[in-house]
Design an enzyme around this catalytic site. Structure first.
Site, PDB file in Angstrom:
ATOM      1  N   HIS A 470      15.181  -4.386 108.805  1.00 22.96           N
ATOM      2  CA  HIS A 470      15.146  -3.095 109.322  1.00 22.96           C
ATOM      3  C   HIS A 470      13.666  -2.737 109.158  1.00 22.96           C
ATOM      4  O   HIS A 470      12.869  -2.386 110.153  1.00 22.96           O
ATOM      5  CB  HIS A 470      16.089  -2.044 108.426  1.00 22.96           C
ATOM      6  CG  HIS A 470      15.850  -0.340 109.193  1.00 22.96           C
ATOM      7  ND1 HIS A 470      16.973   0.025 109.823  1.00 22.96           N
ATOM      8  CD2 HIS A 470      15.003   0.532 108.850  1.00 22.96           C
ATOM      9  CE1 HIS A 470      16.435   1.226 110.178  1.00 22.96           C
ATOM     10  NE2 HIS A 470      15.301   1.563 109.767  1.00 22.96           N
ATOM     11  N   GLU A 471      13.171  -2.668 107.976  1.00 24.84           N
ATOM     12  CA  GLU A 471      11.612  -2.088 107.888  1.00 24.84           C
ATOM     13  C   GLU A 471      10.921  -2.802 108.717  1.00 24.84           C
ATOM     14  O   GLU A 471       9.475  -2.805 109.105  1.00 24.84           O
ATOM     15  CB  GLU A 471      11.331  -2.100 106.098  1.00 24.84           C
ATOM     16  CG  GLU A 471      12.191  -0.947 105.838  1.00 24.84           C
ATOM     17  CD  GLU A 471      12.243   0.438 106.424  1.00 24.84           C
ATOM     18  OE1 GLU A 471      11.284   0.668 107.130  1.00 24.84           O
ATOM     19  OE2 GLU A 471      13.245   1.160 105.966  1.00 24.84           O
ATOM     20  N   HIS A 474      10.500  -1.960 112.158  1.00 26.62           N
ATOM     21  CA  HIS A 474       9.511  -0.782 112.277  1.00 26.62           C
ATOM     22  C   HIS A 474       7.872  -1.506 112.293  1.00 26.62           C
ATOM     23  O   HIS A 474       7.255  -1.000 113.228  1.00 26.62           O
ATOM     24  CB  HIS A 474       9.709   0.179 111.036  1.00 26.62           C
ATOM     25  CG  HIS A 474      10.954   1.171 111.208  1.00 26.62           C
ATOM     26  ND1 HIS A 474      11.090   1.898 112.353  1.00 26.62           N
ATOM     27  CD2 HIS A 474      11.696   1.542 110.598  1.00 26.62           C
ATOM     28  CE1 HIS A 474      12.344   2.697 112.356  1.00 26.62           C
ATOM     29  NE2 HIS A 474      12.597   2.113 111.091  1.00 26.62           N
ATOM     30  N   HIS A 477       7.287  -3.135 115.680  1.00 21.51           N
ATOM     31  CA  HIS A 477       6.948  -2.100 116.760  1.00 21.51           C
ATOM     32  C   HIS A 477       5.678  -1.494 116.536  1.00 21.51           C
ATOM     33  O   HIS A 477       4.789  -1.186 117.395  1.00 21.51           O
ATOM     34  CB  HIS A 477       8.241  -0.919 116.517  1.00 21.51           C
ATOM     35  CG  HIS A 477       8.059  -0.219 117.768  1.00 21.51           C
ATOM     36  ND1 HIS A 477       8.810   1.142 117.554  1.00 21.51           N
ATOM     37  CD2 HIS A 477       7.800  -0.406 118.805  1.00 21.51           C
ATOM     38  CE1 HIS A 477       8.791   1.610 118.721  1.00 21.51           C
ATOM     39  NE2 HIS A 477       8.319   1.107 119.391  1.00 21.51           N
TER      40      HIS A 477
HETATM   41 ZN   LIG Z   1      14.163   3.304 109.938  1.00 23.00          ZN
END
Ligand SMILES: [Zn+2]
Length: 693
Positions: A470-471, A474, A477
């Site tokens: 998940h991290e 980010h 992105h």
């Molecule tokens: Zn998040």
């Protein structure tokens, strides 16, 4: 050389941040100087010496706070991961002037005038793409922050914001104090029956810390949820439940009148700024754009979840009767988690600890790097000798296939006493156009994962593996952004879109082929046995309609309070809320149920998740739906990967997120993939429901 080392390390953006040299006493002088500089640069833009053009208005505005943003990001970061008394004090001291500075930007009338003059000039009519969007967004944002109000209106807005800040701060304090005011001491060991040994041990230590004999339970998450899930004694479960759902309603810390007033102030603010309600004000700049869209989204998911929700509740009652006989009493709210856990154990016999040996952190990271090599052609390499804030921290460079240096990141995965809880990604430096090439980005990913212990390496539970993915999503992105306007770059996107790049990564933690890249027994090298993998997949669907309904119920409460609620018509907001939540609950709520009085997401800050709670489900729909392209095109497909990179990961907020999404998927989002994930999909449904109007 000596000059350089004497300089304040927070002044001047440096790619290899000198973490070894930054001290608490650098913070205040640096921020004071940067505030002075930013104010004078803003005044320069407002003064408009020449004819207004893009570069001397918006272009300059986009860059004006970069050095201050950098110093604050680095300080905030250090305060999160390597704090000490003096650093916290320095950080707290600079926060009020810094936040006052940022709030003041849209209220600077000369600056607003300069932007409007440019917007009305023939030169601005030529703008296209990113620059056009930045102009529109800047003007909308200035207006939403009061730029168009007359002096009396600005004073009124300020008064509303001041009162909202006071009330929401008080709301948060009341929840905290009320939660902490409760304790339950159990003195008889048989009362603990059912609790796992770790929960018993932690309750014993908790009592000991307070100088008490026996076992102590509080209303904080871990205590409360282990009692509700495991404790056999129904009277104690009931006592804890009843205390939990009336938090922050005692006379000296009663949040109920605060809720009514906060809602009133938010409505006044929306009206003052020209919006029908607070939800429309908040959502103007989100992917949903307005409250009607967000409501329709929730309504649709609710209608597709209800049948399964009723079935699950019936199955739970039947399960209870199968063990306690047909005369078992009606299910109460303090019974739900308890019998659900018994049902789960009977159905799945799945212990998440069994997966731990397959998830050694170093292997997980190596598998993740291999995944992004296959999908995006990225090369992640560790570099040693870069200054860091703790010996546990690793630093990596990320290169593109072509050899271009895209950026770097730090990874800080283990808990420490000087580090805050949770997991997060922070953008430390946002790159942009330069001569030659594109300046690289810099970010950091942090977590509090299971550390190595007892001679064993770090062995994770599955949820922790998802956290890393998940991290890292980010981070991609941020690092893959090719947006030229700093304010629209990377993760600076709408709140209901920002979790798409992160949550989509979690999907690779549920696929056999990608798990086999990194999930290998740390001693034998064996992949996860098939039977264990199947159990893990099936357990994901257990009572999924109930968790979805719970989230939807909170989403409805949030939107209805901020759109339709009227004190004259609907009466007490607590009773109003209880009537809504009841429809999403598997058991009858007690008449004094006042969960809203402790709902910090909505009321613990002036905006917070207010009118935005739906975003959790919205983002889940996006990530499940977008992943279907990988599922169908191959989970290692470079072609799909490169589409995702081109249309989503590299684009930040340079275009409307709904448009970016359509570019990638060829259509609007469809919630079916999310429903399928949890076994909630039905045959023959409507095609799409999230189309824009
Ligand atoms: Zn998040």
């Amino acid at each position: 050389m000596s000059n350089d080392r004497d300089a304040n390390p927070l002044l001047g953006v440096q790619f290899h941040i000198p973490f070894d040299r930054i001290r608490a006493e650098d913070v205040e002088p640096a921020v004071t100087e940067l505030l002075r500089q930013s104010r004078s640069d803003l005044a320069e833009i407002a003064r408009q010496p020449g004819p207004p053009g893009y570069e001397n208005t918006l272009g300059a505005l986009d860059l004006v706070t970069e050095p201050l943003d950098y110093a604050m990001a680095v300080t905030r970061h250090l305060e999160s991961v390597a704090t000490y008394r003096e650093l916290r004090a320095a950080f707290n001291a600079v926060q009020p002037p810094v936040s006052a500075f940022y709030t003041g930007i849209p209220l600077n009338s000369e600056l607003w005038q300069a932007i409007k003059t440019y917007a009305a000039s023939p030169a601005s009519a030529e703008l296209t793409g990113e620059h056009r969007r930045y102009l529109t967004k800047t003007m909308d944002s200035f207006r939403r922050h009061g730029a168009e109000l007359d002096p009396a209106g600005k004073r009124q807005l300020e008064a509303l914001d001041v009162e909202l800040t006071q009330l929401t701060t008080k709301f948060a304090e009341n929840v905290l104090d009320s939660t902490n005011a409760f304790e339950l001491i159990l003195a008889d060991e048989p009362d603990l029956a059912g609790l796992p040994p770790t929960a018993v041990e932690s309750a014993r230590e908790s009592a000991e810390r307070k100088g008490k004999v026996g076992w102590r339970f509080t209303l904080q998450g871990p205590d409360y949820f282990s009692v509700m899930t495991y404790l056999d004694n129904v009277a104690i479960r009931r006592q804890m439940y009843e205390a939990y759902c009336v938090r922050a309603t005692e006379s000296e810390r009663d949040n109920r009148p605060l809720i009514a007033r906060i809602l009133e102030l938010r409505q006044q603010k929306a009206t003052l700024l020209g919006f029908a309600n607070f939800a429309d004000l908040v959502l103007e700049d989100r992917m949903a754009h307005n409250s009607a869209r967000a409501m329709a989204f929730l309504e649709d998911l609710k209608s597709r979840t209800e049948t399964r929700f009723q079935d699950e509740n019936r199955e739970l009652i039947e399960f209870r009767r199968s063990i306690e006989g047909a005369a078992a009493p009606e299910l109460q709210p303090w019974d739900v988690a308890y019998y659900a856990e018994k049902q789960r154990a009977a159905l799945y016999d799945f212990d998440e600890e069994a997966l731990r040996p397959y998830f050694q952190l170093e292997n997980v990271a190596a598998g993740l790097f291999e995944l992004v090599r296959r999908l995006y052609g990225l090369r992640v390499t560790e570099e040693s000798g870069v200054p860091v804030w703790d010996a546990q921290v690793r630093y990596y460079n990320v290169h593109d296939e072509s050899g271009e240096f895209l950026g770097g990141f730090y990874a800080d995965w283990y808990p420490r006493e000087n580090k805050r809880g949770g997991a997060w990604m922070e953008a430390l430096i946002t790159g942009g156009p330069s001569d030659p090439g594109f300046r690289p980005h810099l970010g950091v990913i942090c977590g509090n994962l299971t550390p190595p212990a007892g001679g064993k390496p770090s062995l994770l539970i599955h949820r922790e593996v998802e956290t890393i993915f998940h991290e890292f999503g980010h981070l991609l992105h941020h690092l893959l952004s090719r947006v030229e306007t700093r304010s629209l770059a990377g993760t600076a996107v709408a709140w209901d879109f920002v979790e798409l790049p992160s949550q989509i990564m979690e999907n690779w933690c549920w696929e056999r082929a990608s798990l086999d890249l990194f999930a290998r027994h740390y001693q034998t090298g064996e992949p996860i046995p098939d039977s264990l993998f199947r159990k893990m997949k099936r357990a994901r669907k257990f009572r999924a309609a109930n968790s979805q309904m719970r989230q939807l119920g909170f989403g409805f409460v949030d939107l209805l309070l901020h759109i339709r609620y009227s004190p004259e018509r609907d009466g007490d907001p607590v009773a109003y809320t209880r009537r809504i939540i009841q429809k999403f609950s598997p058991a009858p709520l007690p008449p004094d149920h006042a969960m809203i009085a402790a709902f910090t997401h909505l009321f613990a800050s002036p905006v917070g998740y207010g009118a935005g709670y739906y975003s959790y489900k919205w983002a889940e729909v996006l990530d499940a739906d977008a992943f279907t392209r990988f599922r169908d095109g191959g989970i290692f497909s470079r072609e799909v990967g490169s589409d995702f990179r081109t249309h989503i990961l590299s684009r930040g907020d340079s275009e409307d997120p709904a448009e970016l999404y359509r570019r990638f998927m060829g259509r609007d989002p469809d919630p079916r993939a999310l429903l399928e994930r949890f076994g909630l999909a039905e045959v023959g449904e409507r095609q799409t429901v999230m189309e824009s109007e």
